[in-house]
Scaffold this motif. Structure first.
Motif, PDB file in Angstrom:
ATOM      1  N   GLU A 203      -1.958  44.845   4.202  1.00 49.30           N
ATOM      2  CA  GLU A 203      -0.664  45.453   3.914  1.00 49.30           C
ATOM      3  C   GLU A 203      -0.743  46.981   3.882  1.00 49.30           C
ATOM      4  OE1 GLU A 203       1.776  43.445   0.714  1.00 49.30           O
ATOM      5  OE2 GLU A 203      -0.199  42.630   0.228  1.00 49.30           O
ATOM      6  N   LYS A 204      -1.923  47.535   3.723  1.00 49.20           N
ATOM      7  CA  LYS A 204      -2.048  48.981   3.553  1.00 49.20           C
ATOM      8  C   LYS A 204      -1.462  49.735   4.749  1.00 49.20           C
ATOM      9  CE  LYS A 204      -6.415  49.759   2.670  1.00 49.20           C
ATOM     10  NZ  LYS A 204      -7.658  50.332   2.111  1.00 49.20           N
ATOM     11  N   ARG A 205      -0.821  50.853   4.448  1.00 52.47           N
ATOM     12  CA  ARG A 205      -0.214  51.661   5.503  1.00 52.47           C
ATOM     13  C   ARG A 205      -1.264  52.302   6.406  1.00 52.47           C
ATOM     14  NH1 ARG A 205       4.277  54.960   1.842  1.00 52.47           N
ATOM     15  NH2 ARG A 205       5.543  53.131   1.247  1.00 52.47           N
ATOM     16  N   ASN A 206      -2.381  52.708   5.806  1.00 45.49           N
ATOM     17  CA  ASN A 206      -3.454  53.382   6.551  1.00 45.49           C
ATOM     18  C   ASN A 206      -4.792  52.807   6.099  1.00 45.49           C
ATOM     19  OD1 ASN A 206      -1.593  55.655   7.546  1.00 45.49           O
ATOM     20  ND2 ASN A 206      -1.408  55.817   5.326  1.00 45.49           N
ATOM     21  N   PRO A 207      -5.781  52.702   6.999  1.00 45.98           N
ATOM     22  CA  PRO A 207      -7.093  52.166   6.594  1.00 45.98           C
ATOM     23  C   PRO A 207      -7.736  52.944   5.455  1.00 45.98           C
ATOM     24  CG  PRO A 207      -6.932  52.302   8.973  1.00 45.98           C
ATOM     25  CD  PRO A 207      -5.725  53.001   8.436  1.00 45.98           C
ATOM     26  N   SER A 208      -7.435  54.239   5.362  1.00 48.98           N
ATOM     27  CA  SER A 208      -8.078  55.068   4.328  1.00 48.98           C
ATOM     28  C   SER A 208      -7.340  55.070   3.000  1.00 48.98           C
ATOM     29  CB  SER A 208      -8.211  56.515   4.833  1.00 48.98           C
ATOM     30  OG  SER A 208      -6.947  57.010   5.243  1.00 48.98           O
ATOM     31  N   ASP A 209      -6.174  54.426   2.904  1.00 49.92           N
ATOM     32  CA  ASP A 209      -5.450  54.372   1.636  1.00 49.92           C
ATOM     33  C   ASP A 209      -6.297  53.647   0.594  1.00 49.92           C
ATOM     34  OD1 ASP A 209      -3.450  55.586   3.013  1.00 49.92           O
ATOM     35  OD2 ASP A 209      -2.045  53.900   2.939  1.00 49.92           O
ATOM     36  N   PHE A 210      -6.190  54.090  -0.646  1.00 55.87           N
ATOM     37  CA  PHE A 210      -7.054  53.537  -1.687  1.00 55.87           C
ATOM     38  C   PHE A 210      -6.244  53.148  -2.922  1.00 55.87           C
ATOM     39  CE2 PHE A 210      -7.064  58.157  -1.922  1.00 55.87           C
ATOM     40  CZ  PHE A 210      -6.811  58.428  -3.260  1.00 55.87           C
ATOM     41  N   VAL A 211      -6.828  52.255  -3.712  1.00 54.44           N
ATOM     42  CA  VAL A 211      -6.116  51.677  -4.850  1.00 54.44           C
ATOM     43  C   VAL A 211      -6.072  52.641  -6.032  1.00 54.44           C
ATOM     44  CG1 VAL A 211      -8.123  50.512  -5.893  1.00 54.44           C
ATOM     45  CG2 VAL A 211      -5.833  49.557  -6.185  1.00 54.44           C
ATOM     46  N   LEU A 212      -4.909  52.741  -6.635  1.00 52.04           N
ATOM     47  CA  LEU A 212      -4.718  53.516  -7.863  1.00 52.04           C
ATOM     48  C   LEU A 212      -4.616  52.589  -9.075  1.00 52.04           C
ATOM     49  CD1 LEU A 212      -2.005  55.996  -6.513  1.00 52.04           C
ATOM     50  CD2 LEU A 212      -4.419  56.532  -6.948  1.00 52.04           C
ATOM     51  N   TRP A 213      -3.985  51.432  -8.865  1.00 50.18           N
ATOM     52  CA  TRP A 213      -3.866  50.434  -9.933  1.00 50.18           C
ATOM     53  C   TRP A 213      -4.039  49.055  -9.309  1.00 50.18           C
ATOM     54  CZ3 TRP A 213      -3.708  50.872 -15.111  1.00 50.18           C
ATOM     55  CH2 TRP A 213      -3.447  49.702 -15.843  1.00 50.18           C
ATOM     56  N   LYS A 214      -4.953  48.270  -9.862  1.00 48.38           N
ATOM     57  CA  LYS A 214      -5.261  46.946  -9.321  1.00 48.38           C
ATOM     58  C   LYS A 214      -4.675  45.876 -10.237  1.00 48.38           C
ATOM     59  CE  LYS A 214      -7.612  44.453  -6.246  1.00 48.38           C
ATOM     60  NZ  LYS A 214      -7.321  44.537  -4.816  1.00 48.38           N
ATOM     61  N   SER A 215      -3.813  45.044  -9.683  1.00 56.14           N
ATOM     62  CA  SER A 215      -3.181  43.986 -10.476  1.00 56.14           C
ATOM     63  C   SER A 215      -4.185  42.890 -10.820  1.00 56.14           C
ATOM     64  CB  SER A 215      -2.014  43.367  -9.696  1.00 56.14           C
ATOM     65  OG  SER A 215      -1.075  44.346  -9.348  1.00 56.14           O
ATOM     66  N   ASP A 216      -3.971  42.274 -11.990  1.00 58.78           N
ATOM     67  CA  ASP A 216      -4.797  41.154 -12.428  1.00 58.78           C
ATOM     68  C   ASP A 216      -3.916  40.264 -13.292  1.00 58.78           C
ATOM     69  OD1 ASP A 216      -6.692  39.551 -14.132  1.00 58.78           O
ATOM     70  OD2 ASP A 216      -8.182  40.691 -13.007  1.00 58.78           O
ATOM     71  N   SER A 217      -3.921  38.979 -13.018  1.00 58.18           N
ATOM     72  CA  SER A 217      -3.024  38.068 -13.748  1.00 58.18           C
ATOM     73  C   SER A 217      -3.530  37.716 -15.141  1.00 58.18           C
ATOM     74  CB  SER A 217      -2.821  36.784 -12.940  1.00 58.18           C
ATOM     75  OG  SER A 217      -4.067  36.122 -12.740  1.00 58.18           O
ATOM     76  N   LYS A 218      -4.827  38.003 -15.421  1.00 55.93           N
ATOM     77  CA  LYS A 218      -5.405  37.560 -16.695  1.00 55.93           C
ATOM     78  C   LYS A 218      -5.961  38.684 -17.559  1.00 55.93           C
ATOM     79  CE  LYS A 218      -6.743  33.068 -14.745  1.00 55.93           C
ATOM     80  NZ  LYS A 218      -7.883  32.169 -14.424  1.00 55.93           N
ATOM     81  N   LEU A 219      -6.592  39.698 -16.934  1.00 58.90           N
ATOM     82  CA  LEU A 219      -7.283  40.732 -17.700  1.00 58.90           C
ATOM     83  C   LEU A 219      -6.694  42.106 -17.426  1.00 58.90           C
ATOM     84  CD1 LEU A 219     -11.023  39.691 -17.151  1.00 58.90           C
ATOM     85  CD2 LEU A 219      -9.606  39.247 -19.166  1.00 58.90           C
ATOM     86  N   GLY A 220      -6.981  43.045 -18.340  1.00 52.52           N
ATOM     87  CA  GLY A 220      -6.612  44.430 -18.107  1.00 52.52           C
ATOM     88  C   GLY A 220      -5.653  44.968 -19.147  1.00 52.52           C
ATOM     89  N   TRP A 221      -4.921  46.007 -18.750  1.00 50.50           N
ATOM     90  CA  TRP A 221      -3.971  46.676 -19.627  1.00 50.50           C
ATOM     91  C   TRP A 221      -2.564  46.563 -19.033  1.00 50.50           C
ATOM     92  CZ3 TRP A 221      -8.881  48.528 -18.703  1.00 50.50           C
ATOM     93  CH2 TRP A 221      -9.675  48.780 -19.827  1.00 50.50           C
ATOM     94  N   GLN A 222      -1.577  46.597 -19.909  1.00 54.53           N
ATOM     95  CA  GLN A 222      -0.201  46.615 -19.438  1.00 54.53           C
ATOM     96  C   GLN A 222       0.119  47.998 -18.868  1.00 54.53           C
ATOM     97  OE1 GLN A 222       1.857  44.207 -19.052  1.00 54.53           O
ATOM     98  NE2 GLN A 222       0.762  42.585 -20.166  1.00 54.53           N
ATOM     99  N   SER A 223       0.948  48.016 -17.830  1.00 51.82           N
ATOM    100  CA  SER A 223       1.315  49.271 -17.181  1.00 51.82           C
ATOM    101  C   SER A 223       2.763  49.182 -16.699  1.00 51.82           C
ATOM    102  CB  SER A 223       0.384  49.531 -15.991  1.00 51.82           C
ATOM    103  OG  SER A 223       0.745  48.686 -14.908  1.00 51.82           O
ATOM    104  N   PRO A 224       3.329  50.276 -16.183  1.00 52.13           N
ATOM    105  CA  PRO A 224       4.677  50.207 -15.622  1.00 52.13           C
ATOM    106  C   PRO A 224       4.771  49.280 -14.418  1.00 52.13           C
ATOM    107  CG  PRO A 224       4.059  52.475 -16.046  1.00 52.13           C
ATOM    108  CD  PRO A 224       2.829  51.658 -16.230  1.00 52.13           C
ATOM    109  N   TRP A 225       3.640  48.874 -13.856  1.00 51.23           N
ATOM    110  CA  TRP A 225       3.635  48.033 -12.667  1.00 51.23           C
ATOM    111  C   TRP A 225       3.366  46.582 -13.056  1.00 51.23           C
ATOM    112  CZ3 TRP A 225       0.540  52.385 -13.444  1.00 51.23           C
ATOM    113  CH2 TRP A 225       1.128  53.583 -13.015  1.00 51.23           C
ATOM    114  N   ASP A 226       2.203  46.324 -13.653  1.00 47.48           N
ATOM    115  CA  ASP A 226       1.868  44.972 -14.087  1.00 47.48           C
ATOM    116  C   ASP A 226       0.563  45.029 -14.871  1.00 47.48           C
ATOM    117  OD1 ASP A 226       0.051  45.439 -11.975  1.00 47.48           O
ATOM    118  OD2 ASP A 226       1.326  44.357 -10.559  1.00 47.48           O
ATOM    119  N   LEU A 227       0.105  43.867 -15.310  1.00 47.44           N
ATOM    120  CA  LEU A 227      -1.187  43.791 -15.984  1.00 47.44           C
ATOM    121  C   LEU A 227      -2.282  44.093 -14.972  1.00 47.44           C
ATOM    122  CD1 LEU A 227      -2.581  42.891 -18.724  1.00 47.44           C
ATOM    123  CD2 LEU A 227      -2.890  40.654 -17.632  1.00 47.44           C
ATOM    124  N   GLY A 228      -3.283  44.884 -15.391  1.00 46.68           N
ATOM    125  CA  GLY A 228      -4.361  45.175 -14.462  1.00 46.68           C
ATOM    126  C   GLY A 228      -5.240  46.312 -14.914  1.00 46.68           C
TER     127      GLY A 228
END
Length: 473
Positions: A203-228
């Motif tokens: 889905e990435k727009r460019n091969p070099s695009d990189f993750v800023l926030w990684k979603s996770d359905s079980k672990l992590g912290w709450q954020s404006p986007w989702d748990l992760g």
């Protein structure tokens, strides 16, 4: 995007420092941004013990710190601790290291277990770098998990400025929005787009695009986007902004960080501020074993304890590192480490027996000249040995402030704590057999015999002066 540079000079009489800047690819005279030098060193992901390849990076950073101290600068140094999951390869691929650590130790994948694992290996990391001469009391070691709020705020800012976009598995940085992306190390983004390998995330727009926030359905912290979890790259930028400011003097890391991780840091920081992020980027080369890169994935990760178990001083590893320039790859062999240990013991003996007196300024000018030339420690060490017969204790101590070999502390070890004639005939026989195995470099057999000796009620430690044995309890 320019810096406002501080024009003060370093310690009077010392030559100007020249450092290799990865950004320009050239040697540059060191000119600080302000009265206090701000330095950030990429730290470990604490899922396992660090190995000798990792340790070179921290000795390299410590050598920079010691040099800046000697030149009269005030330094604020930060080494981050990456202590949570979804911190994969630079390119956001492969297995999560913290999850691998939990699996290895039979721990369930929970946030609490991740914290326990991280603290265990953070303590081990700090212990190891202290053994090789890093004064941890003078360094700040922030845990990435303590700066989640700052990382979320930075991602929100990037989103507001149009540099971030959402996908099904998280939030990504759009590298096409940052025209200078890849400038560190002159990464060829056009070539990557043309011959892009299959991406895990199509889905990435460019091969070099990189993750800023990684979603996770079980672990992590709450954020404006989702748990992760925050992406790995954003943690460094957020902590630098919080602890050191929007512009810093020096940023170091391994040569493997140049292409992706540090280019990502630049993109994030400069997209937010519009200012040049780092004045001097400095990178250390790899260690190899039998001409293969050292790494846990390679199955050849040698730990610091492997050296001390063979009776060598931990700082012999530092000595060996200093015999090669940080920009040069080094190939590890046990023979080389044994030679470094012998040289360290000899140098410490000279220091401890040297006459008192005032520091030899003529010699030190030569020594500092080598160091000023991009931390040329091989030349600096060579100068010490070339002049060894004429150097007094004070002069060697001044040189050691930069070398960090701890010459005053390298002293002959105690002999057997339990006298040989107090040991049973069986334990004496085991000691003799084990020593014969060590001489033949049959360390597997030596370790097996160590277990038998310890089962008999003794604690055994190898030292450069022979086995040190004590009665348990």
């Amino acid at each position: 995007m320019i810096f406002s540079l501080f024009k003060s000079k370093s310690k009077k009489g010392l030559p100007a420092l020249r450092l290799h800047n990865t950004l320009s690819g050239r040697l540059e005279e060191f000119v600080p941004l302000g009265k206090e030098i701000k330095m950030y060193n990429c730290g470990p992901t604490v899922y396992d013990y660090v190995h000798i390849g990792n340790l070179r990076s921290y000795v390299f950073a410590d050598t920079i710190r010691r040099t800046l101290d000697a030149w009269g600068y005030t330094v604020k140094q930060v080494i981050n601790i990456t202590d949570f999951g979804h911190l994969v390869s630079d390119a956001d691929e492969g297995d999560d290291k913290m999850t691998k650590g939990l699996q290895r130790e039979g721990l369930d994948p929970t946030m609490e277990n991740m914290r326990i694992l991280a603290e265990r290996y953070t303590k081990a990391f700090l212990h190891d770098i202290e053994l090789v001469g890093v004064d941890t009391a003078r360094v700040e070691f922030p845990r990435a998990s303590a700066y989640i709020e700052e990382q979320i705020a930075l991602i929100k800012t990037l989103e507001q400025k149009g540099y971030a976009y959402r996908l099904s598995d998280g939030v990504y940085f759009d590298t096409s929005r940052f025209p200078n992306y890849g400038k560190l190390g002159h990464r060829d983004i056009a070539a990557q787009k043309e011959g892009a390998r299959l991406e895990q995330n199509k889905e990435k727009r460019n091969p070099s695009d990189f993750v800023l926030w990684k979603s996770d359905s079980k672990l992590g912290w709450q954020s404006p986007w989702d748990l992760g979890f925050p992406g790995w790259h954003i943690e460094c930028t957020a902590m630098i902004f919080k602890l050191l400011g929007k512009q810093i003097d020096i940023h170091t890391g391994g040569i493997d960080h140049v292409s992706i991780h540090h280019n990502n840091e630049i993109a994030q920081a400069e997209a937010v501020t519009g200012k040049k992020f780092v004045r001097y980027w400095m990178h250390g080369e790899f260690i190899t074993v039998e001409n293969r890169r050292v790494g846990k994935s390679q199955g050849n990760a040698i730990l610091l304890s492997s050296l001390t178990d063979r009776g060598m001083f931990a700082r012999a590893l530092r000595y060996w590192y200093l015999t090669g320039h940080y920009l040069q790859p080094m190939n590890f062999t046990w023979e080389a480490l044994e030679g470094a240990n012998a040289a360290l013991v000899r140098l410490a003996k000279v220091h401890n027996e040297a006459p008192d007196g005032e520091p030899d300024e003529k010699f030190l000018q030569l020594f500092y000249g080598a160091v000023a030339n991009d931390l040329n420690t091989p030349q600096a060490l060579a100068l010490v040995w070339e002049n060894i017969k004429n150097l007094n204790k004070a002069t060697l101590a001044e040189a050691d402030k930069i070398l960090g070999l701890g010459l005053a502390q390298v002293k002959p070890a105690q002999k057997l704590q339990v006298a040989r004639d107090e040991l049973s005939e069986g334990v004496r026989a085991l000691l003799d057999t084990r020593e014969a195995a060590r001489q033949k470099k049959d360390f597997q057999k030596a370790d097996e015999i160590r277990g038998e000796i310890e089962s008999a009620g003794y604690t055994l430690k190898d030292t450069p002066e022979g086995p040190y044995i004590t009665k348990k309890g």
